[in-house]
Design an enzyme around this catalytic site. Structure first.
Site, PDB file in Angstrom:
ATOM      1  N   HIS A   1     109.032 106.555  50.645  1.00  0.00           N
ATOM      2  CA  HIS A   1     109.790 107.345  49.669  1.00  0.00           C
ATOM      3  C   HIS A   1     111.287 107.053  49.654  1.00  0.00           C
ATOM      4  CE1 HIS A   1     106.172 109.299  48.585  1.00  0.00           C
ATOM      5  NE2 HIS A   1     106.174 110.291  49.458  1.00  0.00           N
TER       6      HIS A   1
ATOM      7  N   GLU B   1     101.229 112.284  42.020  1.00  0.00           N
ATOM      8  CA  GLU B   1     102.478 111.553  41.807  1.00  0.00           C
ATOM      9  C   GLU B   1     102.229 110.314  40.949  1.00  0.00           C
ATOM     10  OE1 GLU B   1     103.645 110.510  45.887  1.00  0.00           O
ATOM     11  OE2 GLU B   1     102.347 112.146  46.466  1.00  0.00           O
TER      12      GLU B   1
ATOM     13  N   HIS C   1     107.724 114.571  43.220  1.00  0.00           N
ATOM     14  CA  HIS C   1     106.911 114.873  44.410  1.00  0.00           C
ATOM     15  C   HIS C   1     106.794 116.381  44.633  1.00  0.00           C
ATOM     16  CE1 HIS C   1     105.243 114.623  48.406  1.00  0.00           C
ATOM     17  NE2 HIS C   1     105.111 113.321  48.254  1.00  0.00           N
TER      18      HIS C   1
HETATM   19  C1  GAL Z   1     102.912 111.548  49.915  1.00  0.00           C
HETATM   20  C2  GAL Z   1     102.292 110.478  50.747  1.00  0.00           C
HETATM   21  C3  GAL Z   1     101.769 111.106  52.031  1.00  0.00           C
HETATM   22  C4  GAL Z   1     102.871 111.867  52.730  1.00  0.00           C
HETATM   23  C5  GAL Z   1     103.547 112.811  51.763  1.00  0.00           C
HETATM   24  C6  GAL Z   1     104.755 113.469  52.359  1.00  0.00           C
HETATM   25  O1  GAL Z   1     103.426 110.999  48.754  1.00  0.00           O
HETATM   26  O2  GAL Z   1     101.259 109.856  50.037  1.00  0.00           O
HETATM   27  O3  GAL Z   1     101.235 110.127  52.874  1.00  0.00           O
HETATM   28  O4  GAL Z   1     103.780 110.955  53.271  1.00  0.00           O
HETATM   29  O5  GAL Z   1     103.971 112.136  50.619  1.00  0.00           O
HETATM   30  O6  GAL Z   1     104.432 114.218  53.471  1.00  0.00           O
END
Ligand code: GAL
Length: 386
Positions: free
Chosen positions: A138, A347, A209
């Site tokens: 991210h 997402e 997110h």
């Molecule tokens: C999501 C990701 C997960 C986790 C989450 C945040 O987008 O796919 O693996 O990292 O964010 O906790």
């Protein structure tokens, strides 16, 4: 085990058929949980505030410029009572301190994972911060989610936030100018549009997110929700959640959501992908006949509130994350602990680790070109399940 699943399914089917009969068209009463004053602060010399978008059909969306983040989405439930379907906190201080920084923000420059935080562009090797096991997640430690964005409010139903990410921020080349526009329509649709431009070639993959719980209760599992994902294929991953580089059919796997399915139905199956993800944490390849067209990606329904959410996007993929990392230690805005699998994220995005995956569509943005994506989250109340 099979009998348990059958009883579990039967319980929810009975609940859904009889529980959602009381749909009313009452006007919503005012929603009081979020107080603007708790979102007013200064961080690194920049002012943070919260803004409300509202329409005439009882929908409200709360947005802060800390991470261009959705703090709450309030919609009428089966009784016309407002229900906040987004997990989050009551104050900005809690967002800033949260051990999980991904409650509601925009994430990038490249969302999802980049293997070992490395990629090569035009012969130059780039190294990004490693913040998730052996990988980059991210956009890095601060990414776009822990920075303060500028904003312009146009009206009661639209807001534009922008951020200039300087050259080499979090290791990414180029000055990247990013805008996100949130707009709310009278038919209870929240549209999220991203655009971005750069002065050097750079990878860009932006998404929102938000953790949803359509029942609006932080400690009720989302495994009782009913979901459909419009994808015949998904991108399988390794044990660190990096795609193997292939796209394979969902048919015959627990990832088959082509027909409405209670999320928890297949979660106990012995399946390597579920093991690697700790549950659902996968990118689905959306069925599209035309690239970049706005098409339906997913539909989710809560048998408790009878709220339905539909997601439409121009993106080629959607990550479905089932809240596998929630441990029950964080207290949500309703005062309840955010429990294991009590929130989910959908997402819209290009595929994970695209910079290192020749078979996936490129996410490289060049100077003079602009990045654009649009996603829509549409809310309604259904008498019966989807
Ligand atoms: C999501 C990701 C997960 C986790 C989450 C945040 O987008 O796919 O693996 O990292 O964010 O906790």
């Amino acid at each position: 085990m099979k009998k348990d699943i059958f009883i579990f399914q039967l319980f929810w089917i009975v609940f859904i058929v009889f529980g959602c009969k009381s749909v009313s068209t009452n006007k919503m009463t005012e929603y009081k949980t979020l107080n603007m004053n708790n979102f007013d602060t200064v961080l690194e010399d920049k002012r943070i505030t919260m803004h409300t978008l509202s329409n005439h059909n009882g929908m409200q969306v709360f947005i802060t410029n800390y991470g261009a983040r959705i703090v709450g989405i309030c919609v009428p439930d089966k009784n016309g009572t407002p229900v906040d379907v987004v997990l989050g906190f009551k104050s900005i201080g809690e967002y800033i301190k949260s051990p999980d920084p991904y409650f509601g923000p925009c994430v990038g420059r490249v969302c999802n994972r980049i293997a070992k935080g490395k990629f090569t562009l035009e012969g130059t090797d780039y190294s990004l911060v490693i913040n998730n096991g052996p990988n980059h997640l991210h956009g890095g430690t601060k990414g776009l989610h822990k920075v303060v964005w500028d904003f312009e409010k146009f009206s009661d139903t639209a807001i534009l936030l922008s951020y200039l990410s300087p050259d080499m921020e979090e290791g990414y080349p180029g000055n990247l100018k990013i805008n996100v526009r949130y707009s709310l329509s009278e038919d209870n649709a929240l549209t999220i549009e991203f655009d971005a431009s750069t002065d050097k070639k750079t990878p860009v993959n932006l998404t929102t997110h938000t953790y949803f719980n359509l029942s609006g209760i932080s400690d009720i599992s989302i495994n009782n929700h009913i979901m459909m994902i419009y994808a015949d294929q998904y991108t399988p991953v390794d044990s660190t959640l990096i795609p193997l580089g292939t796209m394979i059919p969902v048919e015959g796997t627990p990832l088959d959501f082509r027909k409405p399915k209670i999320i928890g139905t297949d979660l106990d199956q012995k399946d390597l992908q579920l093991k690697y993800g700790g549950g659902y944490d996968h990118n689905f390849v959306l069925n599209k006949t035309k690239k970049d067209s706005l098409t339906i990606a997913a539909r989710v329904f809560s048998p408790v509130s009878c709220v339905q959410m539909e997601v439409y996007t121009t993106e080629p993929g959607i990550q479905f994350y089932g809240g596998n990392f929630f441990t029950g230690k964080i207290t949500g805005k309703d005062g309840k602990k955010v429990g294991y699998r009590c929130g989910f994220a959908l997402e819209p995005q290009h595929f994970p680790d695209s910079p290192n995956q020749p078979a996936f569509e490129s996410i490289v943005l060049s100077p003079g070109k602009s990045f654009y994506s649009m996603s829509k989250y549409v809310f309604s109340v259904k008498k019966q399940s989807i």
